[in-house]
Scaffold this motif. Structure first.
Motif, mmCIF file in Angstrom:
data_model
loop_
_atom_site.group_PDB
_atom_site.id
_atom_site.type_symbol
_atom_site.label_atom_id
_atom_site.label_comp_id
_atom_site.label_asym_id
_atom_site.label_seq_id
_atom_site.Cartn_x
_atom_site.Cartn_y
_atom_site.Cartn_z
ATOM 1 N N ARG A 195 14.650 1.873 -4.490
ATOM 2 C CA ARG A 195 13.831 2.725 -3.645
ATOM 3 C C ARG A 195 12.903 1.916 -2.753
ATOM 4 O O ARG A 195 12.282 2.455 -1.836
ATOM 5 N N GLU A 196 12.786 0.635 -3.040
ATOM 6 C CA GLU A 196 11.902 -0.217 -2.250
ATOM 7 C C GLU A 196 12.613 -0.680 -0.989
ATOM 8 O O GLU A 196 13.791 -1.005 -1.018
ATOM 9 N N PRO A 197 11.892 -0.729 0.115
ATOM 10 C CA PRO A 197 12.525 -1.237 1.342
ATOM 11 C C PRO A 197 12.774 -2.735 1.231
ATOM 12 O O PRO A 197 11.878 -3.498 0.846
ATOM 13 N N LEU A 198 13.945 -3.155 1.574
ATOM 14 C CA LEU A 198 14.279 -4.582 1.534
ATOM 15 C C LEU A 198 13.414 -5.389 2.498
ATOM 16 O O LEU A 198 13.242 -6.589 2.321
ATOM 17 N N SER A 199 12.894 -4.719 3.499
ATOM 18 C CA SER A 199 12.199 -5.416 4.574
ATOM 19 C C SER A 199 10.717 -5.649 4.323
ATOM 20 O O SER A 199 10.049 -6.279 5.141
ATOM 21 N N ASP A 200 10.184 -5.153 3.217
ATOM 22 C CA ASP A 200 8.749 -5.268 2.966
ATOM 23 C C ASP A 200 8.415 -6.674 2.492
ATOM 24 O O ASP A 200 8.698 -7.037 1.342
ATOM 25 N N SER A 201 7.778 -7.444 3.333
ATOM 26 C CA SER A 201 7.492 -8.841 3.013
ATOM 27 C C SER A 201 6.517 -8.972 1.848
ATOM 28 O O SER A 201 6.492 -9.998 1.159
ATOM 29 N N ARG A 202 5.731 -7.934 1.614
ATOM 30 C CA ARG A 202 4.730 -8.007 0.538
ATOM 31 C C ARG A 202 5.392 -8.067 -0.835
ATOM 32 O O ARG A 202 4.762 -8.451 -1.816
ATOM 33 N N LEU A 203 6.654 -7.688 -0.922
ATOM 34 C CA LEU A 203 7.360 -7.661 -2.197
ATOM 35 C C LEU A 203 8.028 -8.989 -2.524
ATOM 36 O O LEU A 203 8.561 -9.154 -3.614
#
Length: 126
Positions: free
Chosen positions: A104-112
């Protein structure tokens, strides 16, 4: 885990480059991988990302149909094939990794992303 990005260089508009990100100290199949870039004076931007299984990928709208992310688990390496390069693609490109796997998490979120490579410079002349 350590990430080593390579493959950057100076090219002309319309040329191609393939960036590589070698992963050491860990097994690539454990990591969601991403490529990000940052041009001078601009914010870091997600370019492409791929899930641990390779079944999910993300490509920024600005690079769709020109860039492609892939992974070779046997070589512990992730690639970013960049075709039809434009001057606006010029930036320092960073690879990043995370063990997070929530679909469910966006692959593009750099914070992750937890682990980051040192970056490789791509320069595109017009």
């Amino acid at each position: 885990v350590q990430l080593q990005a390579s493959g950057g260089g100076l090219v002309q508009a319309g040329d191609s480059l393939r960036l590589s990100c070698a992963v050491s100290g860990g097994t690539l199949t454990s990591y969601r991988m991403g490529w990000f870039r940052q041009a001078p004076g601009k914010e870091r931007q997600a370019v492409a990302a791929i899930s641990q299984t390779g079944l999910r990928t993300y490509h920024a709208d600005s690079v769709k149909d020109r860039f492609a992310i892939s992974r070779d688990n046997a070589k512990n390496t992730v690639y970013l094939q960049m075709n039809s390069l434009k001057p606006e693609d010029a930036a320092v490109y960073y690879c990043a990794a995370t063990t997070r796997s929530n679909v469910r998490e966006p692959l593009s979120d750099s914070r992750l992303y937890i682990y980051w490579g040192q970056g490789t410079l791509v320069t595109v002349s017009s």
